[in-house]
Design a protein around this motif. Structure first.
Motif, PDB file in Angstrom:
ATOM      1  N   ASP A 263      26.231  11.077   3.088  1.00 57.66           N
ATOM      2  CA  ASP A 263      27.583  11.635   3.188  1.00 57.66           C
ATOM      3  C   ASP A 263      28.353  10.845   4.238  1.00 57.66           C
ATOM      4  O   ASP A 263      28.065  10.939   5.440  1.00 57.66           O
ATOM      5  N   LEU A 264      29.338  10.073   3.779  1.00 58.89           N
ATOM      6  CA  LEU A 264      30.200   9.282   4.669  1.00 58.89           C
ATOM      7  C   LEU A 264      31.658   9.720   4.553  1.00 58.89           C
ATOM      8  O   LEU A 264      32.572   8.978   4.927  1.00 58.89           O
ATOM      9  N   SER A 265      31.893  10.915   4.061  1.00 57.62           N
ATOM     10  CA  SER A 265      33.256  11.387   3.831  1.00 57.62           C
ATOM     11  C   SER A 265      34.031  11.546   5.134  1.00 57.62           C
ATOM     12  O   SER A 265      33.455  11.671   6.222  1.00 57.62           O
ATOM     13  N   ARG A 266      35.354  11.498   4.990  1.00 56.06           N
ATOM     14  CA  ARG A 266      36.292  11.708   6.114  1.00 56.06           C
ATOM     15  C   ARG A 266      36.156  10.668   7.220  1.00 56.06           C
ATOM     16  O   ARG A 266      36.373  10.961   8.394  1.00 56.06           O
ATOM     17  N   ASN A 267      35.757   9.469   6.863  1.00 57.67           N
ATOM     18  CA  ASN A 267      35.769   8.339   7.788  1.00 57.67           C
ATOM     19  C   ASN A 267      36.793   7.323   7.299  1.00 57.67           C
ATOM     20  O   ASN A 267      36.977   7.153   6.086  1.00 57.67           O
ATOM     21  N   PRO A 268      37.481   6.612   8.185  1.00 60.78           N
ATOM     22  CA  PRO A 268      38.501   5.632   7.759  1.00 60.78           C
ATOM     23  C   PRO A 268      37.859   4.348   7.223  1.00 60.78           C
ATOM     24  O   PRO A 268      37.566   3.419   7.976  1.00 60.78           O
ATOM     25  N   LEU A 269      37.613   4.303   5.908  1.00 67.25           N
ATOM     26  CA  LEU A 269      36.840   3.205   5.323  1.00 67.25           C
ATOM     27  C   LEU A 269      37.667   2.348   4.374  1.00 67.25           C
ATOM     28  O   LEU A 269      37.112   1.747   3.434  1.00 67.25           O
ATOM     29  N   THR A 270      38.958   2.270   4.589  1.00 65.97           N
ATOM     30  CA  THR A 270      39.779   1.390   3.760  1.00 65.97           C
ATOM     31  C   THR A 270      39.280  -0.049   3.896  1.00 65.97           C
ATOM     32  O   THR A 270      39.105  -0.560   5.007  1.00 65.97           O
ATOM     33  N   GLY A 271      39.033  -0.699   2.760  1.00 68.21           N
ATOM     34  CA  GLY A 271      38.534  -2.066   2.767  1.00 68.21           C
ATOM     35  C   GLY A 271      37.027  -2.173   2.848  1.00 68.21           C
ATOM     36  O   GLY A 271      36.489  -3.278   2.947  1.00 68.21           O
ATOM     37  N   ALA A 272      36.329  -1.024   2.790  1.00 62.03           N
ATOM     38  CA  ALA A 272      34.860  -1.039   2.885  1.00 62.03           C
ATOM     39  C   ALA A 272      34.194  -0.991   1.520  1.00 62.03           C
ATOM     40  O   ALA A 272      33.030  -0.598   1.421  1.00 62.03           O
ATOM     41  N   GLY A 273      34.903  -1.393   0.462  1.00 60.51           N
ATOM     42  CA  GLY A 273      34.346  -1.295  -0.887  1.00 60.51           C
ATOM     43  C   GLY A 273      33.053  -2.072  -1.060  1.00 60.51           C
ATOM     44  O   GLY A 273      32.081  -1.563  -1.643  1.00 60.51           O
ATOM     45  N   ASP A 274      33.003  -3.290  -0.543  1.00 63.32           N
ATOM     46  CA  ASP A 274      31.787  -4.097  -0.696  1.00 63.32           C
ATOM     47  C   ASP A 274      30.612  -3.480   0.067  1.00 63.32           C
ATOM     48  O   ASP A 274      29.466  -3.488  -0.422  1.00 63.32           O
ATOM     49  N   ALA A 275      30.878  -2.937   1.256  1.00 63.02           N
ATOM     50  CA  ALA A 275      29.808  -2.298   2.029  1.00 63.02           C
ATOM     51  C   ALA A 275      29.293  -1.064   1.312  1.00 63.02           C
ATOM     52  O   ALA A 275      28.074  -0.816   1.261  1.00 63.02           O
ATOM     53  N   LEU A 276      30.192  -0.288   0.719  1.00 59.86           N
ATOM     54  CA  LEU A 276      29.774   0.909  -0.015  1.00 59.86           C
ATOM     55  C   LEU A 276      28.998   0.526  -1.272  1.00 59.86           C
ATOM     56  O   LEU A 276      28.040   1.212  -1.657  1.00 59.86           O
ATOM     57  N   ALA A 277      29.399  -0.562  -1.907  1.00 58.93           N
ATOM     58  CA  ALA A 277      28.657  -1.034  -3.077  1.00 58.93           C
ATOM     59  C   ALA A 277      27.247  -1.446  -2.689  1.00 58.93           C
ATOM     60  O   ALA A 277      26.284  -1.203  -3.435  1.00 58.93           O
ATOM     61  N   THR A 278      27.107  -2.035  -1.501  1.00 54.84           N
ATOM     62  CA  THR A 278      25.770  -2.398  -1.021  1.00 54.84           C
ATOM     63  C   THR A 278      24.936  -1.152  -0.755  1.00 54.84           C
ATOM     64  O   THR A 278      23.737  -1.113  -1.075  1.00 54.84           O
ATOM     65  N   ALA A 279      25.563  -0.113  -0.172  1.00 51.27           N
ATOM     66  CA  ALA A 279      24.843   1.139   0.080  1.00 51.27           C
ATOM     67  C   ALA A 279      24.357   1.760  -1.222  1.00 51.27           C
ATOM     68  O   ALA A 279      23.287   2.384  -1.264  1.00 51.27           O
ATOM     69  N   CYS A 280      25.117   1.592  -2.293  1.00 54.09           N
ATOM     70  CA  CYS A 280      24.716   2.145  -3.588  1.00 54.09           C
ATOM     71  C   CYS A 280      23.431   1.510  -4.117  1.00 54.09           C
ATOM     72  O   CYS A 280      22.768   2.066  -4.997  1.00 54.09           O
ATOM     73  N   GLU A 281      23.086   0.345  -3.603  1.00 54.95           N
ATOM     74  CA  GLU A 281      21.896  -0.351  -4.084  1.00 54.95           C
ATOM     75  C   GLU A 281      20.597   0.264  -3.575  1.00 54.95           C
ATOM     76  O   GLU A 281      19.508  -0.162  -3.991  1.00 54.95           O
ATOM     77  N   ASP A 299      38.551  -0.976  -3.485  1.00 59.57           N
ATOM     78  CA  ASP A 299      37.322  -0.357  -2.982  1.00 59.57           C
ATOM     79  C   ASP A 299      36.614   0.417  -4.094  1.00 59.57           C
ATOM     80  O   ASP A 299      35.388   0.314  -4.274  1.00 59.57           O
ATOM     81  N   VAL A 300      37.403   1.178  -4.849  1.00 56.94           N
ATOM     82  CA  VAL A 300      36.827   1.974  -5.933  1.00 56.94           C
ATOM     83  C   VAL A 300      36.262   1.059  -7.021  1.00 56.94           C
ATOM     84  O   VAL A 300      35.192   1.334  -7.584  1.00 56.94           O
ATOM     85  N   ARG A 301      36.939  -0.021  -7.306  1.00 55.66           N
ATOM     86  CA  ARG A 301      36.444  -0.951  -8.327  1.00 55.66           C
ATOM     87  C   ARG A 301      35.111  -1.577  -7.903  1.00 55.66           C
ATOM     88  O   ARG A 301      34.199  -1.737  -8.720  1.00 55.66           O
ATOM     89  N   ALA A 302      34.981  -1.908  -6.617  1.00 49.37           N
ATOM     90  CA  ALA A 302      33.727  -2.496  -6.135  1.00 49.37           C
ATOM     91  C   ALA A 302      32.564  -1.514  -6.289  1.00 49.37           C
ATOM     92  O   ALA A 302      31.456  -1.906  -6.689  1.00 49.37           O
ATOM     93  N   VAL A 303      32.818  -0.251  -5.997  1.00 48.28           N
ATOM     94  CA  VAL A 303      31.770   0.763  -6.150  1.00 48.28           C
ATOM     95  C   VAL A 303      31.456   0.979  -7.628  1.00 48.28           C
ATOM     96  O   VAL A 303      30.288   1.064  -8.032  1.00 48.28           O
ATOM     97  N   ALA A 304      32.506   1.071  -8.461  1.00 51.94           N
ATOM     98  CA  ALA A 304      32.315   1.335  -9.887  1.00 51.94           C
ATOM     99  C   ALA A 304      31.518   0.224 -10.566  1.00 51.94           C
ATOM    100  O   ALA A 304      30.661   0.485 -11.425  1.00 51.94           O
ATOM    101  N   GLU A 305      31.778  -1.008 -10.188  1.00 55.69           N
ATOM    102  CA  GLU A 305      31.057  -2.119 -10.812  1.00 55.69           C
ATOM    103  C   GLU A 305      29.568  -2.097 -10.482  1.00 55.69           C
ATOM    104  O   GLU A 305      28.750  -2.628 -11.255  1.00 55.69           O
ATOM    105  N   GLN A 306      29.216  -1.476  -9.386  1.00 55.83           N
ATOM    106  CA  GLN A 306      27.813  -1.419  -8.980  1.00 55.83           C
ATOM    107  C   GLN A 306      27.078  -0.241  -9.610  1.00 55.83           C
ATOM    108  O   GLN A 306      25.836  -0.233  -9.668  1.00 55.83           O
ATOM    109  N   LEU A 307      27.809   0.753 -10.103  1.00 59.38           N
ATOM    110  CA  LEU A 307      27.197   1.994 -10.589  1.00 59.38           C
ATOM    111  C   LEU A 307      26.135   1.774 -11.673  1.00 59.38           C
ATOM    112  O   LEU A 307      25.088   2.440 -11.652  1.00 59.38           O
ATOM    113  N   PRO A 308      26.323   0.894 -12.654  1.00 63.92           N
ATOM    114  CA  PRO A 308      25.289   0.751 -13.687  1.00 63.92           C
ATOM    115  C   PRO A 308      23.939   0.274 -13.162  1.00 63.92           C
ATOM    116  O   PRO A 308      22.928   0.399 -13.867  1.00 63.92           O
ATOM    117  N   TYR A 309      23.900  -0.243 -11.957  1.00 58.29           N
ATOM    118  CA  TYR A 309      22.656  -0.779 -11.406  1.00 58.29           C
ATOM    119  C   TYR A 309      22.066   0.118 -10.311  1.00 58.29           C
ATOM    120  O   TYR A 309      21.207  -0.318  -9.552  1.00 58.29           O
TER     121      TYR A 309
END
Length: 390
Positions: A263-281, A299-309
């Motif tokens: 849970d990383l909600s309510r943190n100022p993470l604008t521009g952290a899409g690549d880092a969040l995509a890495t966390a999804c791994e 940011d959302v696109r970076a996370v979404a592209e990682q979802l299938p994996y």
């Protein structure tokens, strides 16, 4: 003090009969045998009332036998006062000792814990201070699977709590430690708590709503996440003022741990899409909460592209305001993912873009979808739900 009231009430009941006996003693003369009063007149004479002469001053009037017996009868109850007084004073002594013990427990901080163990208050009320919580762990003989304490943990208190966790966690079967809203907790105290949690094998840690921690929390947690035998499965860092740079370091550690919920909600993470995509791994990560983080479309696109994996089954993206374009990026990759629960509330999504989400659902249905607080009416939302059902 409430425990003293029965003792004091019993003491009053024991004293009252003795006091009442002494108070009613003078009235027993009137109920006894008839005696002549110096001022009464003998009406037996036919010549008129023959009155007894009043007692002369200085003379001593000896009591009659009947008066002597009455005096003994009046004094008999007083002979029983000593045992009663002894009992009363004994009860008062017990009450005083009880007060002293209560004061001792209040001074050493264990009073709330003891009251909870005695069944006089809920156990959650014993978690009002670090000292009380430590006392609860020390005194309790039944399992305490979760500890929740807020608004009172300092670095010094965290060190005391960490030591207690090391000593008593196994006997208490402790699994969860939650310390939200503790503004006096710093990196030094957090380090001690995390080390103790990993050492005893806790499975859930919650340090949410501690913005003073910032990226220091990542510096403390990252090494702990990489411990080979770590049993940590849930980590909540909501509203801890994490930055994109800190999340990038945390994401690297997540890929080498067994976290299932992050849970990383309510943190100022604008521009952290690549880092969040890495966390999804992370190999076993199933739930990711990144709501109210200011994520943009990229940011959302970076996370979404990682979802299938990934193995993510629950993705919470509420309150980011990425609009319909962000929804289209997510819908494109949903059919190939394992997502079964999707939170999209409060993102400014238009009803005209729901068709893409419907097509993704048709290819691979998922059980939970939340679309509240978006730019659509209840009628439009109801029409979309009916479309999914058909």
């Amino acid at each position: 003090m409430g425990a003293m009231r029965p003792l004091l009430a019993l003491a009053v009941l024991l004293l009252c009969p003795w006091a009442a006996t002494g108070a009613n003693a003078p009235s027993s003369d009137a109920d006894g045998e008839e005696g002549e009063n110096p001022a009464t007149c003998d009406s037996t004479s036919s010549a008129g009332a023959r009155c007894a002469a009043p007692a002369v001053l200085g003379e001593t009037e000896l009591p009659t036998p009947s008066e002597g017996n009455a005096t003994k009868e009046r004094s008999l109850p007083l002979s029983y006062s000593a045992p009663r007084l002894a009992m009363v004073f004994g009860m008062i002594g017990i009450a005083v000792m009880w007060v002293i013990v209560i004061l001792k427990f209040a001074v050493d901080g264990s009073l709330p814990a003891r009251l909870a163990l005695w069944g006089l208050m809920p156990e959650v009320c014993a978690m009002v201070s670090v000292r009380s919580l430590v006392a609860l762990l020390r005194l309790k003989r039944t399992p305490t699977p979760a500890l929740v304490i807020r608004s009172c943990v300092t670095d010094a208190g965290a060190m005391q709590l960490a030591e207690a966790i090391r000593m008593y966690a196994k006997g208490a079967e402790l699994e969860v430690l939650e310390l939200p809203h503790n503004p006096a907790l710093g990196a030094a105290g957090l380090k001690e708590l995390v080390a103790a949690a990993v050492e005893v094998g806790l499975s859930e840690l919650d340090f949410s709503f501690n913005p003073q921690l910032s990226d220091d929390a990542v510096d403390v947690l990252s090494p702990a996440l990489e411990v080979k035998d770590s049993k940590l499965q849930l980590l909540r860092l909501s509203a801890c003022n994490l930055t994109a740079k800190g999340v990038a370091r945390l994401a690297e550690s997540c890929t080498r741990c067994s976290l299932r919920t992050l849970d990383l909600s309510r943190n100022p993470l604008t521009g952290a899409g690549d880092a969040l995509a890495t966390a999804c791994e992370a190999s076993v990560l199933e739930e990711l909460s990144i709501g109210f983080c200011g994520l943009n479309v990229e940011d959302v696109r970076a996370v979404a592209e990682q979802l299938p994996y990934t193995s993510i089954r629950s993705l919470q993206l509420d309150g980011n305001g990425f609009g319909s374009e962000g929804l289209l990026a997510i819908a494109e990759h949903l059919p190939l993912s394992q997502v079964d629960e999707l939170g999209l509330e409060g993102n400014g999504i238009e009803a005209s873009c729901l068709g893409a989400l419907g097509e993704a659902w048709a290819k691979r249905p998922f059980s939970r979808l939340r679309l509240g607080r978006n730019n659509m009416s209840q009628e439009e939302l109801a029409a979309f739900i009916r479309t999914l059902k058909t």
